[in-house]
Design an enzyme around this catalytic site. Structure first.
Site, PDB file in Angstrom:
ATOM      1  N   LYS A  70      83.860   2.365  53.609  1.00  0.00           N
ATOM      2  CA  LYS A  70      82.842   2.284  54.651  1.00  0.00           C
ATOM      3  C   LYS A  70      83.493   2.642  55.977  1.00  0.00           C
ATOM      4  O   LYS A  70      84.280   1.878  56.538  1.00  0.00           O
ATOM      5  CB  LYS A  70      82.254   0.881  54.710  1.00  0.00           C
ATOM      6  CG  LYS A  70      81.164   0.712  55.736  1.00  0.00           C
ATOM      7  CD  LYS A  70      79.961   1.590  55.464  1.00  0.00           C
ATOM      8  CE  LYS A  70      79.093   1.066  54.342  1.00  0.00           C
ATOM      9  NZ  LYS A  70      77.822   1.815  54.194  1.00  0.00           N
TER      10      LYS A  70
ATOM     11  N   HIS B 280      72.139   3.280  45.674  1.00  0.00           N
ATOM     12  CA  HIS B 280      72.485   2.650  46.933  1.00  0.00           C
ATOM     13  C   HIS B 280      72.617   1.144  46.762  1.00  0.00           C
ATOM     14  O   HIS B 280      71.981   0.537  45.898  1.00  0.00           O
ATOM     15  CB  HIS B 280      71.377   2.949  47.954  1.00  0.00           C
ATOM     16  CG  HIS B 280      71.533   2.273  49.257  1.00  0.00           C
ATOM     17  ND1 HIS B 280      70.602   1.376  49.760  1.00  0.00           N
ATOM     18  CD2 HIS B 280      72.504   2.351  50.193  1.00  0.00           C
ATOM     19  CE1 HIS B 280      70.980   0.955  50.940  1.00  0.00           C
ATOM     20  NE2 HIS B 280      72.141   1.518  51.228  1.00  0.00           N
TER      21      HIS B 280
END
Length: 334
Positions: free
Chosen positions: A174, A303
């Site tokens: 991330k 997701h």
């Protein structure tokens, strides 16, 4: 046979704290916040659903309750057009999340009623095991001054820990919260330390086109699996995608719902789309979306927005039935 009717709906906001605050491009998460939905029928069946929390979503769910009571839990398509039709979903995004939780609970009831798993209601599973990716966040230290991850060395050590614990073969970094050069050092070190791992990077649309192209060029030899939402918007994604053909671009932000598919495909903006039953308005809508992507030869991933066990279980049922799911699914819920 007497038909089941929905007699009660209970909505419970809940939060689960994370080990250490998670950093990403738009802020810091100290906990995962969700709405747990219990749908009970007149014959005693209770189905569970779940969606993202927040005042607007909770209000949306509570407003829908009068329309759902005394309806048949098998008639989810009728319910969708009544409370989550495409116009409402487009104009008021909370509707998709609210209906997804209701549909999830109704499908749980359907499965209980006929003695079959939910994946059978979606067409039947084609795989018994679902690979998941490790979600690697930079983190602030917690209140005990533990768990912080602030540089490439910290992240490399954390990745080794989660691989040893869970056996991940795919690592997702991330990005977008630190200097891009630091994030470049991190992904480079991850490749050096884990030469056989599949690596993906997600800055959540935080970079400029120039930064995204610089990153893509600097990582050309690292064999990244894909770069997810490096910039914001389909036009920006298309510009980046046209200039780095060696690196697949993925999206769940520029392509947030099936309404975005036609533009994304026409612009050749993305190579991989991450489906999400909550954003898409339910498990069945996500399944239909996956079929559309298979038709247009767009690759498929899944997701994660931070799930409790209810949504995680539902997403595993969904993942088990989609032939085009060629990438490990994201999962906060290690």
């Amino acid at each position: 046979m007497k038909k089941s009717k929905i007699k009660e709906i209970r909505i419970t906001p809940a939060s689960i704290p994370v080990q250490a605050p998670l950093r990403y491009s738009t802020g810091v998460d100290t906990a995962i916040h969700r709405l747990v939905v219990e749908v009970e029928t007149n014959d005693g069946l209770v189905g569970l659903g779940e969606c993202n929390a927040g005042g607007s979503r909770e209000a949306c769910l509570r407003e829908l309750v009068p329309q759902i009571l005394d309806t048949d839990p098998f008639h989810t398509e009728r319910l969708r057009w009544q409370i989550g039709n495409p116009v409402e979903a487009k104009l008021f995004g909370s509707v998709n999340h609210a209906f997804a939780a209701i549909e999830m609970a109704c499908m749980d009831i359907q499965g209980q009623a006929i003695g079959r798993p939910v994946c059978d209601l979606l067409g039947g599973k084609i795989r018994d095991r679902i690979p998941l990716s490790a979600y690697l966040f930079y983190r602030r230290p917690n209140e005990r001054n533990e768990g912080g991850i602030s540089d490439s060395k910290d992240m490399s050590s954390y990745a080794a820990e989660v691989i040893a614990t869970y056996g991940f073969k795919t690592l997702k970094l991330k990005a977008g919260g630190l200097d891009p050069d630091e994030e470049l050092r991190t992904i480079t070190q991850l490749r050096e330390k884990f030469p056989k791992a599949k690596l993906r990077v997600d800055p959540n649309g935080a970079w400029s086109i120039g930064t995204a192209l610089h990153f893509a060029n600097q990582t050309r030899d690292l064999n990244l699996e894909y770069l997810e939402d490096p910039v914001w918007g389909l036009r920006g994604m298309a510009r980046v995608n046209s200039q780095c053909p060696w690196l697949p671009l993925a999206s769940n932000m520029s392509v947030a719902t099936p309404d975005d598919f036609s533009s994304a495909i026409a612009l050749a903006a993305v190579d991989v789309i991450l489906v999400d039953p909550h954003f898409y308005g339910g498990l069945r809508q996500a399944r239909y979306a996956a079929t559309t992507l298979e038709l247009f030869q767009v690759d498929l991933s899944m997701h994660s927005q931070g799930e409790f066990g209810i949504s995680m279980a539902a997403q595993l049922h969904l993942a088990s039935v989609m032939p085009g799911l060629t990438y490990a699914a994201d999962a906060h819920y290690h």
